[in-house]
Enzyme design. Structure first.
Site, mmCIF file in Angstrom:
data_model
loop_
_atom_site.group_PDB
_atom_site.id
_atom_site.type_symbol
_atom_site.label_atom_id
_atom_site.label_comp_id
_atom_site.label_asym_id
_atom_site.label_seq_id
_atom_site.Cartn_x
_atom_site.Cartn_y
_atom_site.Cartn_z
ATOM 1 N N THR A 164 0.848 -1.184 0.000
ATOM 2 C CA THR A 164 0.000 0.000 0.000
ATOM 3 C C THR A 164 0.886 1.238 0.000
ATOM 4 O O THR A 164 2.081 1.174 0.315
ATOM 5 C CB THR A 164 -0.913 0.026 1.228
ATOM 6 O OG1 THR A 164 -0.092 0.197 2.409
ATOM 7 C CG2 THR A 164 -1.720 -1.263 1.354
ATOM 8 N N GLU A 167 2.374 1.704 3.407
ATOM 9 C CA GLU A 167 3.495 0.809 3.694
ATOM 10 C C GLU A 167 4.759 1.296 2.993
ATOM 11 O O GLU A 167 5.853 1.281 3.578
ATOM 12 C CB GLU A 167 3.154 -0.608 3.237
ATOM 13 C CG GLU A 167 2.141 -1.310 4.102
ATOM 14 C CD GLU A 167 1.781 -2.685 3.567
ATOM 15 O OE1 GLU A 167 1.624 -3.619 4.368
ATOM 16 O OE2 GLU A 167 1.667 -2.821 2.331
ATOM 17 N N GLU A 168 4.625 1.702 1.763
ATOM 18 C CA GLU A 168 5.775 2.193 1.010
ATOM 19 C C GLU A 168 6.415 3.382 1.715
ATOM 20 O O GLU A 168 7.639 3.457 1.864
ATOM 21 C CB GLU A 168 5.328 2.575 -0.401
ATOM 22 C CG GLU A 168 6.463 2.852 -1.360
ATOM 23 C CD GLU A 168 5.964 3.147 -2.759
ATOM 24 O OE1 GLU A 168 6.794 3.563 -3.588
ATOM 25 O OE2 GLU A 168 4.760 2.978 -3.027
ATOM 26 N N GLY A 169 5.590 4.310 2.165
ATOM 27 C CA GLY A 169 6.117 5.468 2.866
ATOM 28 C C GLY A 169 6.710 5.112 4.219
ATOM 29 O O GLY A 169 7.764 5.615 4.610
#
Length: 427
Positions: A164, A167-169
């Protein structure tokens, strides 16, 4: 008389041998303690399957982890040739085939005996998020093919999934602060590791903010593919800014308050901000990653977007056509997010640093992902042996040699005594 002297000498030699043996035994037993051999290195692999390309990161860490988390460093990075895996939606077998060259390279780096225990993951981001929204069946087929290819190699494949935006950030934030040691990374002797290559202006022990992007897939509207920003070509920064503003509501949040995205209050930023991923690659292409003031950034983007296509191809010969035609829109997109979304201005712009690497490690979500996943790998106890102080060990070896010498001379003396006794009898 001679026989009497020989008997006395033999008794002395035997006494010396016994004393030396006892001393050797004492030296061997005293000060013996458990000694741990150096920790075995373990490996892990993460495929970062982005919208424009895929990269394989090979990480390593000592088996006896610190506080349950491996002290992870980057052993190798391999860029997969070709576009991102989402580009193979109509030919998914090519998505799997594209990974082979990097997997082959990984097999030359990870020791053969450790390959089957090497956890391997594939995380997909913007491109696959969009494909899943547009056609989930095609997305599943792409995942099936990349998984099939990875499973043909002797690694512990743990699956492929779409991350998501949150999550990436989050994993990017972990990566940045882990590399800057604001998460208190320590070595095996509990001594804090110091890197001599902190970025210029970095304040130690201050947690840094991470700025990452998903080009053409703004997080607030990623659920609706019809609203995805697709402004290409040159000469249209104003058009691009207008399109971005239609996606986000940058209106005021109330009296004495400022808002960022979609009317949400945006407090003033403080501390250090690290921009990576697409932020870095786009600004690096425009030579804007060396701390230029905001006025220069604005001017550079305006000048670049004012070039016609023929001129642009002459300035950047050999550049991928798709990427080249996207740089105007991408740079305008990023600048709009930073200024209108995150509220940076002339005074705060200097707080942003653009980096591809920190401490010789690529900055992105994959290292943070690996750090998190190492918590699920059981702690491996280091090999243990018996050891003692070097000076005592040297004394034990010397005493043992002396003991053997005494025993040897004693044996020779006994043989000589017997021969002497036989000679006396014959006389």
């Amino acid at each position: 008389m001679l026989k009497h002297l020989l008997g006395r000498d033999i008794r002395c030699l035997l006494g010396v041998a016994a004393a030396s043996g006892i001393a050797t035994l004492i030296l061997i037993l005293v000060q013996v303690k458990d000694v741990y051999l150096p920790a075995r290195t373990k490996y892990g692999m993460v495929f970062d399957a982005g919208s424009s390309h895929t990269a394989l990161y090979i990480y390593q860490w000592p088996a006896d982890k610190e506080n349950g988390t491996g002290i992870v460093s980057q052993a190798e990075a391999c860029t997969v040739q070709g576009p991102g895996i989402s580009s193979y939606a109509d030919n998914p077998t090519r998505a799997g085939a594209s990974l082979r060259a990097c997997l082959d390279k990984a097999m030359t780096i990870i020791p053969v005996k450790q390959q089957r225990e090497t956890p391997t993951y594939l995380g997909a981001t913007a491109g696959m998020r969009l494909l899943r929204e547009q056609n989930s069946t095609k997305a599943d087929l792409v995942f099936a093919e990349v998984s099939k290819t990875i499973q043909q190699y002797p690694v512990d494949f743990r699956g492929a999934r779409i991350l998501t935006g949150n999550e990436e950030g989050s994993f990017g934030w972990i990566t940045i602060n882990y590399l800057l040691e604001t998460l208190v990374k320590e070595n095996l002797t509990s001594q804090q590791i110091s890197h001599p290559c902190y970025p210029k202006g970095y304040e130690e022990n201050v947690t840094a903010a991470a700025l990452y992007d998903s080009p053409c897939v703004p997080a607030p509207v990623a659920h609706d593919p019809s609203q995805i920003l697709m402004v290409r070509g040159t000469g249209a920064p104003a058009e691009c800014r207008s399109a971005i503003q239609k996606l986000f509501n940058f209106t005021a949040c109330g009296a004495n308050r400022t808002c960022g995205f979609n009317g949400v209050y945006q407090p003033p930023g403080h501390g250090q901000f690290f921009a990576f991923s697409g932020f870095y690659s786009v600004f690096h292409f425009l030579n804007l990653t060396s701390g230029q003031p905001l006025s220069d950034v604005n001017a550079t983007i305006e000048q670049f977007c004012a070039k016609d296509w023929k001129e642009l191809k002459m300035v950047s010969p050999g550049m991928n056509k798709t990427r080249l035609q996207d740089y105007c829109a991408a740079s305008t997109y990023i600048l709009t997010l930073l200024l209108q979304g995150y509220k940076f201005d002339n005074q705060t712009w200097s707080k942003i640093q653009f980096h591809r690497q920190v401490a010789a490690v690529d900055v992105g979500w994959s290292l943070g992902y690996m750090l998190n996943l190492t918590n699920t790998i059981p702690l491996e106890a280091p090999d243990q042996v018996k050891g003692q102080r070097p000076d005592l060990w040297a004394a034990a070896v010397l005493t043992t040699c002396l003991t053997l010498a005494v025993i040897l001379w004693t044996g020779l003396a006994l043989c000589y005594q017997r021969r002497f006794a036989t000679y006396e009898t014959m006389l």
